[in-house]
Design a protein around this motif. Structure first.
Motif, short mmCIF file in Angstrom:
data_model
loop_
_atom_site.label_atom_id
_atom_site.label_comp_id
_atom_site.label_asym_id
_atom_site.label_seq_id
_atom_site.Cartn_x
_atom_site.Cartn_y
_atom_site.Cartn_z
N LYS A 23 60.14 -13.00 -53.32
CA LYS A 23 61.36 -12.32 -52.89
C LYS A 23 61.99 -11.52 -54.02
CE LYS A 23 62.23 -15.06 -48.86
NZ LYS A 23 62.89 -16.20 -48.24
N PHE A 76 54.98 -7.11 -47.05
CA PHE A 76 55.41 -8.50 -47.21
C PHE A 76 55.12 -9.23 -45.92
CE2 PHE A 76 57.83 -12.19 -47.83
CZ PHE A 76 58.32 -12.26 -49.12
N PHE A 92 55.86 -12.42 -43.97
CA PHE A 92 56.75 -13.58 -43.98
C PHE A 92 56.04 -14.79 -43.41
CE2 PHE A 92 59.60 -10.06 -44.34
CZ PHE A 92 60.59 -10.52 -45.19
N ALA A 112 58.09 -13.26 -38.80
CA ALA A 112 59.34 -12.50 -38.73
C ALA A 112 59.25 -11.32 -37.78
CB ALA A 112 59.78 -12.04 -40.13
N LEU A 113 58.60 -11.51 -36.64
CA LEU A 113 58.57 -10.43 -35.64
C LEU A 113 59.96 -10.27 -35.03
CD1 LEU A 113 55.24 -11.18 -33.75
CD2 LEU A 113 55.64 -9.71 -35.73
N TYR A 114 60.31 -9.03 -34.68
CA TYR A 114 61.60 -8.79 -34.04
C TYR A 114 61.51 -9.27 -32.60
CZ TYR A 114 61.82 -5.78 -38.08
OH TYR A 114 61.78 -5.32 -39.36
N ASP A 115 62.27 -10.31 -32.26
CA ASP A 115 62.01 -10.96 -30.97
C ASP A 115 62.60 -10.21 -29.79
OD1 ASP A 115 64.59 -11.71 -31.49
OD2 ASP A 115 64.07 -13.79 -31.98
N MET A 155 61.84 -7.06 -29.35
CA MET A 155 60.94 -5.92 -29.15
C MET A 155 59.55 -6.41 -28.78
SD MET A 155 61.74 -3.68 -32.55
CE MET A 155 63.38 -3.62 -33.27
N PHE A 158 58.26 0.11 -35.29
CA PHE A 158 59.57 0.12 -35.95
C PHE A 158 59.54 0.58 -37.41
CE2 PHE A 158 63.30 -1.71 -37.98
CZ PHE A 158 64.30 -1.32 -37.13
N PRO A 159 58.71 -0.05 -38.27
CA PRO A 159 58.76 0.39 -39.68
C PRO A 159 58.42 1.87 -39.84
CG PRO A 159 57.24 -1.47 -39.39
CD PRO A 159 57.72 -1.10 -38.04
N ARG A 204 51.71 -5.48 -38.48
CA ARG A 204 52.91 -4.68 -38.70
C ARG A 204 53.03 -4.28 -40.17
NH1 ARG A 204 58.63 -7.34 -37.43
NH2 ARG A 204 58.15 -8.40 -39.36
#
Ligand SMILES: Nc1ncnc2c1ncn2[C@@H]1O[C@H](COP(=O)(O)OP(=O)(O)OP(=O)(O)O)[C@@H](O)[C@H]1O
Ligand SMILES: [Mg+2]
Lengths: 252, 265
Positions: A57, A94, A96, A100-103, A105, A113-114, A162
């Motif tokens: 981090k 990175f 995670f 850490a998927l956007y829940d 979407m 997205f990125p 992603r």
């Protein structure tokens, strides 16, 4: 930019020197030094709670170290302004621990997205790229699913897809196989290896998964009391006389 | 069960001491200030803001409408006998309209909004914090503060006044129904008599304070969500704390604004 004149070699992607971090008086990182060159895969071993995630981090700028320097692609990361930092960050992937998927979407939107959020994005069609990345992780059929419909292992693989969307030059993996069954773990390990071969990315991997470390690592460093106390290839460290180091290699 | 005592302690994150109270208040104030600042700095997240307006505003319509109607109806029904005693039945519409537009409409709507939207934002952003989605956004070059927090606060600030106006109108409709059924008053008389004592001087300040209510609820929800600590139980804590603080804040803003308005107007 002054990077050419510095002593940093061109193929040193990441150079960390004297990194220190403590949280409310508790020293977590005392003096961390690390160098990763182009195309190299380095694994970090260490007991739980010793600050491995904190190192990752710090590298990506989610935690600010108390002192020390981090050079990525020759740039002094800690001295960049917000805009420079964000354009450098997208060259660093990175992964995670939980994906850490956007829940809110779908998988497709997660991968888009990125890319669509980059200032230079002009509305290009991303379908081919999304399909290529999903194919890399073997989950092309999940393209229109929501993250909640996927298992933990699948979420991690989508997370990796992603991360790859922005063509990172180095990927930081936080325990990519923890909590997965041996078969899925093995699949992910091979995926990491494939990505390295296919796209020539450098990788820094935090893991407790020794088969994974053996398969993917060019070099292993061992974190103990806030410093890297041992360093070498898998085979070298496996034969180490140090009880702490060899402890990671004894699994019976 | 022994979990009862524990959950009672951990389900909510209110200040534990005076120091803690000041620290938290200061944190909230800094957060609110940053929201306002970043709302005016480009890039503007316009499409995401519109989407949040839809989620926060449109989706609250049914709840707000039903509540507004019931409040208007019952308030009127309860006022009729009292005013009848004084032979002031004709004042019912005017009294109901005054009460609804100036105080009951804004405050009740804002409290329901705090319950629905404050907790919703707290839970949503809290779960995004805990599962590292906010961090993921940050490392891929999107400013999560702008994309998630500023958009929701703007939407809450703009949508609550609209919801209040709607709730007021529906409450008056409920009031009319009551006087119509029990006193046979017709619509024209009702409108004329209810608006008799209401001018812009009364209605404008009452509308203005609803922007502040909306802003307060949005800020508190985002603050609790963004500051959720690790672990899944902190999602529930963020949601609960957001409702309690947002509701208190609504009452507090109301008290201050009513004093200010009476001084200024
Ligand atoms: N944001 C933070 N605030 C306060 N303390 C933190 C924070 N992040 C990490 N720590 C502390 O730093 C120490 C190291 O944490 P870290 O997550 O890096 O461990 P780790 O080596 O990754 O362990 P694990 O293998 O269990 O993931 C822990 O004691 C943790 O409590
Ligand atoms: Mg960790």
């Amino acid at each position: 930019m002054t990077d050419r004149t510095e002593s940093v070699k061109d193929n040193d992607i990441l150079v960390i020197e004297g990194l220190k971090k403590s949280f409310s008086g508790n020293a977590v990182l005392n003096d961390v030094d690390l160098k990763i060159s182009k195309g190299e895969t380095v694994v970090i071993l260490g007991r739980s709670g010793t600050g491995k995630s904190v190192i990752l981090k710090c590298i990506i700028g989610l935690i600010r170290p108390d002192s020390g320097s981090i050079r990525i692609f020759g740039e002094n990361f800690l001295e960049l302004n917000e805009k420079q930092m964000s354009s450098l960050r997208i060259r660093v992937g990175f992964l995670f621990q939980g994906g850490a998927l956007y829940d809110s979407m779908t998988v497709r939107e997660n991968l888009m997205f990125p890319v669509i959020r980059q200032p230079g994005y002009k509305g290009a069609d991303l379908t081919a790229k999304i399909e290529e990345m999903l194919d890399n992780v073997g989950l092309l059929n999940a393209i229109d699913k929501m993250p909640s419909e996927l298992s933990g292992g699948m979420q991690k693989r989508i997370g990796l897809a992603r991360t790859l969307m922005l063509d990172p030059e180095i990927i930081l993996y936080d325990e990519p196989t923890t909590g997965l069954d041996p078969v899925t773990s093995n699949e992910i390990s091979h995926l990491i290896l494939d990505m390295q071969k296919k796209y020539g990315v450098s990788s820094l991997i935090v893991t407790h998964d020794m088969p994974c470390a053996r398969l993917v690592s060019n070099r292993i460093v061992v974190l103990k009391q806030g410093e890297f106390t041992a360093e070498g290839t898998y085979d070298e460290l496996e034969r180490s006389k140090d009880d702490f180091v060899s402890g990671f290699f004894k699994f019976e | 069960m022994n979990t009862a005592g524990k959950s009672e302690k951990t389900l909510i994150n209110l200040p534990k001491s005076l120091d803690d109270f000041f620290v938290k208040t200061a944190g909230l104030a800094v957060f609110a200030f940053r929201i306002v600042k970043e709302a005016f700095l480009p890039p503007y997240e316009i499409s995401e803001t519109l989407k949040q307006c839809y989620m926060i505003g449109y989706k609250s319509l049914p709840l707000i409408s039903v509540t507004g109607f019931i409040i208007g109806l019952t308030l009127t029904l309860q006022s009729i006998p009292t005013l009848q005693k004084f032979g002031a039945e004709s004042l019912v519409p005017s009294m109901v309209a005054l009460a609804v537009m100036l105080e009951i409409g804004p405050v009740i709507t804002a409290l329901i909004f705090a319950g629905k939207i404050g907790s919703g934002i707290g839970a949503e952003l809290g779960s995004m914090r805990v599962t590292e989605q906010i961090d993921a956004m940050e490392v891929s070059g999107t400013n999560p503060f702008k994309y998630l927090a500023v958009t929701r606060v703007i939407a809450a600030t703009l949508m609550l006044p609209v919801l209040v106006i709607l709730a007021d109108a529906i409450a008056l409709l409920g009031g009319f129904l009551a006087v119509n059924l029990f006193g046979g008053m017709n619509l024209q008389t009702f409108i004329a008599s209810s608006m008799a004592n209401l001018g812009f001087r009364e209605v404008l300040p009452a509308t203005f304070k609803t922007f502040l209510f909306g802003f307060g609820v949005g800020v508190v929800g985002c603050y609790e969500g963004f500051n959720a600590s690790r672990g899944t139980e902190s999602v529930g804590i963020a949601a609960n704390t957001a409702v309690v603080i947002a509701s208190l804040l609504v009452i507090l803003i109301d008290m201050v604004m009513v004093q200010l308005i009476s001084i200024l107007f």
